[in-house]
Write a protein that holds these residues in place. Sequence first.
Motif, PDB file in Angstrom:
ATOM      1  N   ILE A 284      75.734  33.292 -11.311  1.00 29.32           N
ATOM      2  CA  ILE A 284      75.726  33.557  -9.875  1.00 29.32           C
ATOM      3  C   ILE A 284      75.818  32.274  -9.051  1.00 29.32           C
ATOM      4  N   THR A 285      75.137  31.213  -9.483  1.00 30.18           N
ATOM      5  CA  THR A 285      75.051  29.998  -8.655  1.00 30.18           C
ATOM      6  C   THR A 285      75.745  28.781  -9.256  1.00 30.18           C
ATOM      7  N   GLY A 286      76.050  28.809 -10.560  1.00 32.69           N
ATOM      8  CA  GLY A 286      76.625  27.633 -11.199  1.00 32.69           C
ATOM      9  C   GLY A 286      75.596  26.619 -11.642  1.00 32.69           C
ATOM     10  N   ILE A 287      74.311  26.907 -11.456  1.00 31.19           N
ATOM     11  CA  ILE A 287      73.245  26.003 -11.891  1.00 31.19           C
ATOM     12  C   ILE A 287      72.987  26.263 -13.375  1.00 31.19           C
ATOM     13  N   LEU A 288      73.137  25.229 -14.194  1.00 27.02           N
ATOM     14  CA  LEU A 288      72.992  25.369 -15.644  1.00 27.02           C
ATOM     15  C   LEU A 288      71.761  24.604 -16.113  1.00 27.02           C
ATOM     16  N   LEU A 289      70.797  25.328 -16.664  1.00 29.87           N
ATOM     17  CA  LEU A 289      69.556  24.730 -17.163  1.00 29.87           C
ATOM     18  C   LEU A 289      69.746  24.349 -18.619  1.00 29.87           C
ATOM     19  N   ALA A 290      70.514  23.301 -18.838  1.00 29.97           N
ATOM     20  CA  ALA A 290      70.821  22.870 -20.196  1.00 29.97           C
ATOM     21  C   ALA A 290      71.052  21.367 -20.208  1.00 29.97           C
ATOM     22  N   GLY A 291      70.800  20.759 -21.362  1.00 26.34           N
ATOM     23  CA  GLY A 291      71.005  19.328 -21.511  1.00 26.34           C
ATOM     24  C   GLY A 291      71.185  18.958 -22.967  1.00 26.34           C
ATOM     25  N   ALA A 292      71.560  17.701 -23.192  1.00 25.57           N
ATOM     26  CA  ALA A 292      71.740  17.220 -24.562  1.00 25.57           C
ATOM     27  C   ALA A 292      70.405  17.015 -25.259  1.00 25.57           C
ATOM     28  N   ASP A 293      69.329  16.806 -24.477  1.00 27.22           N
ATOM     29  CA  ASP A 293      67.998  16.619 -25.040  1.00 27.22           C
ATOM     30  C   ASP A 293      66.978  17.037 -23.995  1.00 27.22           C
ATOM     31  N   LYS A 294      65.689  16.868 -24.313  1.00 32.24           N
ATOM     32  CA  LYS A 294      64.634  17.331 -23.410  1.00 32.24           C
ATOM     33  C   LYS A 294      64.450  16.464 -22.175  1.00 32.24           C
ATOM     34  N   TYR A 295      65.207  15.374 -22.092  1.00 33.71           N
ATOM     35  CA  TYR A 295      65.076  14.487 -20.938  1.00 33.71           C
ATOM     36  C   TYR A 295      66.267  14.584 -19.984  1.00 33.71           C
ATOM     37  N   SER A 296      67.247  15.419 -20.294  1.00 29.22           N
ATOM     38  CA  SER A 296      68.461  15.427 -19.484  1.00 29.22           C
ATOM     39  C   SER A 296      68.900  16.851 -19.148  1.00 29.22           C
ATOM     40  N   THR A 297      69.693  16.945 -18.085  1.00 26.76           N
ATOM     41  CA  THR A 297      70.368  18.189 -17.738  1.00 26.76           C
ATOM     42  C   THR A 297      71.823  17.854 -17.430  1.00 26.76           C
ATOM     43  N   VAL A 298      72.662  18.853 -17.516  1.00 26.45           N
ATOM     44  CA  VAL A 298      74.068  18.677 -17.176  1.00 26.45           C
ATOM     45  C   VAL A 298      74.158  18.133 -15.755  1.00 26.45           C
ATOM     46  N   GLN A 299      74.996  17.106 -15.555  1.00 28.75           N
ATOM     47  CA  GLN A 299      75.038  16.459 -14.254  1.00 28.75           C
ATOM     48  C   GLN A 299      75.843  17.229 -13.228  1.00 28.75           C
ATOM     49  N   THR A 300      76.887  17.904 -13.652  1.00 30.63           N
ATOM     50  CA  THR A 300      77.703  18.672 -12.719  1.00 30.63           C
ATOM     51  C   THR A 300      78.349  19.823 -13.452  1.00 30.63           C
TER      52      THR A 300
END
Length: 338
Positions: free
Chosen positions: A121-137
């Motif tokens: 719905i919003t394009g916000i992705l709660l994911a990352g390569a590790d527990k300290y990062s999230t997808v930047q865009t």
Amino acid sequence: MPNSPDPSRRPRRFPLLPEYWQAAGVWLDAGGSLQPVSPVDAAAVILLRDSPDGVETYLTTHAKRSPFGPVNFPGGPVEAGDDDPLPWIGPTSIEWGRRWNDDVGAARRVTVTAARELFEITGILLAGADKYSTVQTVGGRDWSAVRDELYRLELSLRDLLVQRHLSLRTDLLWPVSRWVTPEFLHRRFDIRYFAVILPERQSVTELSGHSRGGAWVNLSQLARHLDLGVEVPRNSGTHETQPESPGGESRDSWLGDALGTPATVGRPQRELLAASVACLIQDLAPARSVVEVIARPGDLSPREPVLEVRADGGYELVVPPRSRGRSSRMAVGERPGW
């Protein structure tokens, strides 16, 4: 509606949304002979960000006659793919089951549903390569195509994460509340509401061809509109025009105008927000920052509005007071990934 120091500790009454009047009438006419349908598991996300004027949340429109109501937080029902194993960071399924006091499998599925619906719905992705990062865009045609495939059920969240070498950041989801839609509705949801702070370097984007219409709104400002004590309309479908507030803002259609869709512009706020959403907004509005929202203790036991008929024949939903029982929320400092 009259104010109180803590509105969640008293019964709250809300007008029944017009699209549900017919279902309510059939239910009441049956005099208890109808059995309510079983609610379907669902999830919704209270997306939050700080602003100079206070905490803001993102509201979106939903399909006509949706049990979510015309305007709600981004969310939807559990889908089959939400049960697939996927790369996972954060509290375990067992921990999520403990927090919701629910079956481990159901708790895990609604967690995945929340993340999937938020991305669709919003394009916000709660994911990352590790527990300290999230997808930047997640902008651009490439990500838009992925969202479209997810929306069309041509791609699962698991496939997306595996292909992009990402893990779902469930530690970015905070359990807030649980609501069951009223028993007279033909479609019913058991909705778990999660709070999410807008990740850095991400922004809400509409999905081309599938835009629902949405807007960031100030929680405290929206709550003030909810506290104006407008009269409950009769079931005839007629509505009185509300006077303007001292600031010149419409007391009635402010939210619908902010959303700016043909289905919402000019419509009274009492026709847009379900009782559960109005209660959540009132409960969260006093927070001065997003950190206060996610740190706020909460009762996660299921809550269900009750249908009643006013003396004038109008329908309303009554929300019982919130339980004073022990909260299953964790302190901010205890949460992995904070």
